[in-house]
Scaffold this motif. Sequence first.
Motif, PDB file in Angstrom:
ATOM      1  N   VAL A 194       0.865  -1.180   0.000  1.00  0.00           N
ATOM      2  CA  VAL A 194       0.000   0.000   0.000  1.00  0.00           C
ATOM      3  C   VAL A 194       0.902   1.230   0.000  1.00  0.00           C
ATOM      4  CG1 VAL A 194      -1.881   1.227   1.138  1.00  0.00           C
ATOM      5  CG2 VAL A 194      -1.760  -1.275   1.265  1.00  0.00           C
ATOM      6  N   ASP A 195       0.893   1.939  -1.108  1.00  0.00           N
ATOM      7  CA  ASP A 195       1.746   3.105  -1.312  1.00  0.00           C
ATOM      8  C   ASP A 195       1.022   4.335  -0.769  1.00  0.00           C
ATOM      9  OD1 ASP A 195       3.286   5.203  -2.297  1.00  0.00           O
ATOM     10  OD2 ASP A 195       3.666   4.239  -4.219  1.00  0.00           O
ATOM     11  N   GLU A 196       1.457   4.809   0.401  1.00  0.00           N
ATOM     12  CA  GLU A 196       0.784   5.913   1.092  1.00  0.00           C
ATOM     13  C   GLU A 196       1.607   7.202   1.034  1.00  0.00           C
ATOM     14  OE1 GLU A 196      -2.170   3.864   4.382  1.00  0.00           O
ATOM     15  OE2 GLU A 196      -0.337   4.825   5.087  1.00  0.00           O
ATOM     16  N   ALA A 197       2.138   7.531  -0.131  1.00  0.00           N
ATOM     17  CA  ALA A 197       2.993   8.716  -0.255  1.00  0.00           C
ATOM     18  C   ALA A 197       2.283  10.002   0.142  1.00  0.00           C
ATOM     19  CB  ALA A 197       3.519   8.828  -1.688  1.00  0.00           C
ATOM     20  N   TYR A 198       0.958  10.047  -0.024  1.00  0.00           N
ATOM     21  CA  TYR A 198       0.216  11.295   0.208  1.00  0.00           C
ATOM     22  C   TYR A 198      -0.712  11.213   1.414  1.00  0.00           C
ATOM     23  CZ  TYR A 198       1.832  12.303  -4.516  1.00  0.00           C
ATOM     24  OH  TYR A 198       2.627  12.504  -5.627  1.00  0.00           O
ATOM     25  N   THR A 199      -0.542  10.234   2.257  1.00  0.00           N
ATOM     26  CA  THR A 199      -1.552   9.961   3.282  1.00  0.00           C
ATOM     27  C   THR A 199      -1.743  11.102   4.276  1.00  0.00           C
ATOM     28  OG1 THR A 199      -2.325   8.248   4.795  1.00  0.00           O
ATOM     29  CG2 THR A 199       0.024   8.836   4.920  1.00  0.00           C
ATOM     30  N   GLU A 200      -0.705  11.894   4.531  1.00  0.00           N
ATOM     31  CA  GLU A 200      -0.863  12.993   5.500  1.00  0.00           C
ATOM     32  C   GLU A 200      -1.857  14.052   5.025  1.00  0.00           C
ATOM     33  OE1 GLU A 200       3.303  11.382   6.446  1.00  0.00           O
ATOM     34  OE2 GLU A 200       2.138  11.786   4.628  1.00  0.00           O
ATOM     35  N   LYS A 227       6.662  14.634   0.451  1.00  0.00           N
ATOM     36  CA  LYS A 227       5.425  15.373   0.225  1.00  0.00           C
ATOM     37  C   LYS A 227       5.052  16.234   1.430  1.00  0.00           C
ATOM     38  CE  LYS A 227       5.369  13.234  -3.686  1.00  0.00           C
ATOM     39  NZ  LYS A 227       5.801  13.904  -4.919  1.00  0.00           N
ATOM     40  N   ALA A 228       4.401  15.634   2.417  1.00  0.00           N
ATOM     41  CA  ALA A 228       3.945  16.422   3.567  1.00  0.00           C
ATOM     42  C   ALA A 228       5.097  17.072   4.319  1.00  0.00           C
ATOM     43  CB  ALA A 228       3.141  15.532   4.512  1.00  0.00           C
ATOM     44  N   PHE A 229       6.238  16.388   4.404  1.00  0.00           N
ATOM     45  CA  PHE A 229       7.388  16.946   5.108  1.00  0.00           C
ATOM     46  C   PHE A 229       8.117  18.020   4.297  1.00  0.00           C
ATOM     47  CE2 PHE A 229       6.856  13.363   7.892  1.00  0.00           C
ATOM     48  CZ  PHE A 229       7.436  13.753   9.093  1.00  0.00           C
ATOM     49  N   GLY A 230       7.788  18.147   3.014  1.00  0.00           N
ATOM     50  CA  GLY A 230       8.446  19.156   2.184  1.00  0.00           C
ATOM     51  C   GLY A 230       9.925  18.891   1.985  1.00  0.00           C
ATOM     52  N   MET A 231      10.338  17.622   1.989  1.00  0.00           N
ATOM     53  CA  MET A 231      11.748  17.262   1.890  1.00  0.00           C
ATOM     54  C   MET A 231      12.025  16.463   0.616  1.00  0.00           C
ATOM     55  SD  MET A 231      13.209  18.446   4.761  1.00  0.00           S
ATOM     56  CE  MET A 231      14.652  17.472   5.144  1.00  0.00           C
ATOM     57  N   ALA A 232      11.444  16.895  -0.505  1.00  0.00           N
ATOM     58  CA  ALA A 232      11.606  16.150  -1.755  1.00  0.00           C
ATOM     59  C   ALA A 232      13.071  16.020  -2.152  1.00  0.00           C
ATOM     60  CB  ALA A 232      10.810  16.826  -2.870  1.00  0.00           C
ATOM     61  N   GLY A 233      13.870  17.039  -1.866  1.00  0.00           N
ATOM     62  CA  GLY A 233      15.277  16.999  -2.229  1.00  0.00           C
ATOM     63  C   GLY A 233      16.112  16.084  -1.355  1.00  0.00           C
ATOM     64  N   LEU A 234      15.570  15.636  -0.237  1.00  0.00           N
ATOM     65  CA  LEU A 234      16.297  14.749   0.664  1.00  0.00           C
ATOM     66  C   LEU A 234      16.355  13.326   0.124  1.00  0.00           C
ATOM     67  CD1 LEU A 234      17.682  14.244   3.421  1.00  0.00           C
ATOM     68  CD2 LEU A 234      15.398  13.826   4.371  1.00  0.00           C
ATOM     69  N   ARG A 235      15.294  12.891  -0.549  1.00  0.00           N
ATOM     70  CA  ARG A 235      15.171  11.528  -1.059  1.00  0.00           C
ATOM     71  C   ARG A 235      15.185  10.522   0.082  1.00  0.00           C
ATOM     72  NH1 ARG A 235      12.428  11.926  -3.556  1.00  0.00           N
ATOM     73  NH2 ARG A 235      12.640  10.038  -4.797  1.00  0.00           N
ATOM     74  N   SER A 301     -13.984  17.474 -10.758  1.00  0.00           N
ATOM     75  CA  SER A 301     -12.768  16.855 -10.239  1.00  0.00           C
ATOM     76  C   SER A 301     -13.104  15.508  -9.640  1.00  0.00           C
ATOM     77  CB  SER A 301     -12.117  17.744  -9.172  1.00  0.00           C
ATOM     78  OG  SER A 301     -12.978  17.858  -8.044  1.00  0.00           O
ATOM     79  N   VAL A 302     -12.058  14.720  -9.407  1.00  0.00           N
ATOM     80  CA  VAL A 302     -12.185  13.463  -8.672  1.00  0.00           C
ATOM     81  C   VAL A 302     -11.935  13.788  -7.197  1.00  0.00           C
ATOM     82  CG1 VAL A 302     -11.201  11.156  -8.356  1.00  0.00           C
ATOM     83  CG2 VAL A 302     -11.417  12.132 -10.658  1.00  0.00           C
ATOM     84  N   PRO A 303     -12.741  13.259  -6.271  1.00  0.00           N
ATOM     85  CA  PRO A 303     -12.516  13.549  -4.848  1.00  0.00           C
ATOM     86  C   PRO A 303     -11.075  13.247  -4.444  1.00  0.00           C
ATOM     87  CG  PRO A 303     -14.595  12.409  -5.148  1.00  0.00           C
ATOM     88  CD  PRO A 303     -13.916  12.388  -6.477  1.00  0.00           C
ATOM     89  N   SER A 304     -10.425  14.200  -3.775  1.00  0.00           N
ATOM     90  CA  SER A 304      -8.997  14.085  -3.502  1.00  0.00           C
ATOM     91  C   SER A 304      -8.688  14.015  -2.017  1.00  0.00           C
ATOM     92  CB  SER A 304      -8.237  15.263  -4.110  1.00  0.00           C
ATOM     93  OG  SER A 304      -6.855  15.163  -3.833  1.00  0.00           O
ATOM     94  N   ASP A 305      -7.836  13.051  -1.658  1.00  0.00           N
ATOM     95  CA  ASP A 305      -7.249  12.945  -0.322  1.00  0.00           C
ATOM     96  C   ASP A 305      -5.763  13.266  -0.372  1.00  0.00           C
ATOM     97  OD1 ASP A 305      -9.379  11.833   1.552  1.00  0.00           O
ATOM     98  OD2 ASP A 305      -9.535  10.459  -0.150  1.00  0.00           O
ATOM     99  N   ALA A 306      -5.306  13.857  -1.470  1.00  0.00           N
ATOM    100  CA  ALA A 306      -3.889  14.131  -1.673  1.00  0.00           C
ATOM    101  C   ALA A 306      -3.656  15.633  -1.747  1.00  0.00           C
ATOM    102  CB  ALA A 306      -3.406  13.440  -2.950  1.00  0.00           C
ATOM    103  N   ASN A 307      -2.452  16.029  -2.145  1.00  0.00           N
ATOM    104  CA  ASN A 307      -2.152  17.455  -2.287  1.00  0.00           C
ATOM    105  C   ASN A 307      -2.253  17.881  -3.749  1.00  0.00           C
ATOM    106  OD1 ASN A 307       0.170  16.134  -3.207  1.00  0.00           O
ATOM    107  ND2 ASN A 307       1.544  17.762  -2.489  1.00  0.00           N
ATOM    108  N   PHE A 308      -3.120  17.215  -4.494  1.00  0.00           N
ATOM    109  CA  PHE A 308      -3.336  17.543  -5.896  1.00  0.00           C
ATOM    110  C   PHE A 308      -4.786  17.242  -6.260  1.00  0.00           C
ATOM    111  CE2 PHE A 308      -1.636  13.220  -5.662  1.00  0.00           C
ATOM    112  CZ  PHE A 308      -2.644  12.500  -6.295  1.00  0.00           C
ATOM    113  N   VAL A 309      -5.184  17.707  -7.424  1.00  0.00           N
ATOM    114  CA  VAL A 309      -6.553  17.516  -7.900  1.00  0.00           C
ATOM    115  C   VAL A 309      -6.505  17.055  -9.355  1.00  0.00           C
ATOM    116  CG1 VAL A 309      -8.780  18.614  -8.362  1.00  0.00           C
ATOM    117  CG2 VAL A 309      -7.441  19.304  -6.352  1.00  0.00           C
TER     118      VAL A 309
END
Length: 373
Positions: A194-200, A227-235, A301-309
């Motif tokens: 279960v890939d929860e990259a956007y769960t926050e 994503k939620a932590f804003g640390m995309a450059g950290l990897r 739109s599709v209902p969104s639980d992420a940081n995008f639409v």
Amino acid sequence: MTSLEDLPLRPELRGRTPYGAPQLAVRHALNTNENPYPLPPPLLADLATALADAAPGLNRYPDRDATALRADLATYLTRTSGVPVEPAQVWAANGSNEVLQQLLQTFGGSGRTALGFTPSYSMHPIISAGTATRWVDGHRRADFTIDPVRAAAQVREVAADVVFVTSPNNPTGTAVDLDTIAALYDATPGVLVVDEAYTEFARAGTPSALTLLAGRPRLVVSRTMSKAFGMAGLRLGYLAADPAVVDAVQLVRLPYHLSSLTQAAARTALAHTDALLATVDAVKAERDRIVAALPGLGLTSVPSDANFVLFGRFADAHAAWQALLDRDVLVRDVGLPGWLRVTAGTPEETDAFLTALGEIAADHRTTEGDSSS
């Protein structure tokens, strides 16, 4: 000039293209689902100190098992989910993509099959190909949700060794209910990821699949700090699962795969969890603002639980994408006829997006009965 055709490339890689969103010089880049807010100054100061403290030891290999980092990640998961997670249940790697790659190296491979419910995260089939794992597209309903009965039947029919469920789903945005996840787990003798990259960013009351871990040794939940932590450059990505899964993944991980600097930076960021996650509500507010504005433009739109639409419908999605780009707004054309995806950014970025969309919507949206919708 030598081309790929001239090289002894593996047959299953021929004709493929690399993953990647367009990297264009635009004023408003809303196509890669990054957190738009900069890191807080106290964290930046602590990062400078932590990296300086780690630097003298760079002549030595890092902690191969990232023991302290995994303990901090377990504490974070326990605190935020209410589910007790032990360090032995956690594994970390260079972004969640490396986590997924290690899982496929461990449980997939030649003669084995992975299944995911497309449209979903496009790296799942790409990493499957890279690990010589056969890929099968799973079924979704017309509204992009998963029918648990039909999906479980397909998993049994395919006898999938690895099943991917992205929740919230990318690019559509909607979280998958736990009953569906449990049904898919029961349908496969393999591993369910279960890939929860956007769960926050999920809407209130949306539970994590972490609540299903107990008693399910083949269930894996993957997360990221991008994503939620804003640390995309950290990897920095990680998983939570039964300790046996963590032991299995270590059979394929490269030695010393997480640098000392990465581990130090990630631990420092986790010490600032509250400050970093304070931006989540602001991003969710902009997401909901976009959703609320679309009907007034004749769009949906599709209902969104992420940081995008995921929004539409357009007669020609790529033409609409180009029209927005001409107005200095870059969104994502995800290849779904009639649909585009936009990242929820700052209020100023939302203003720019909605202004540009208002200028182009009437010329590009579908009309009732248009077969392209």
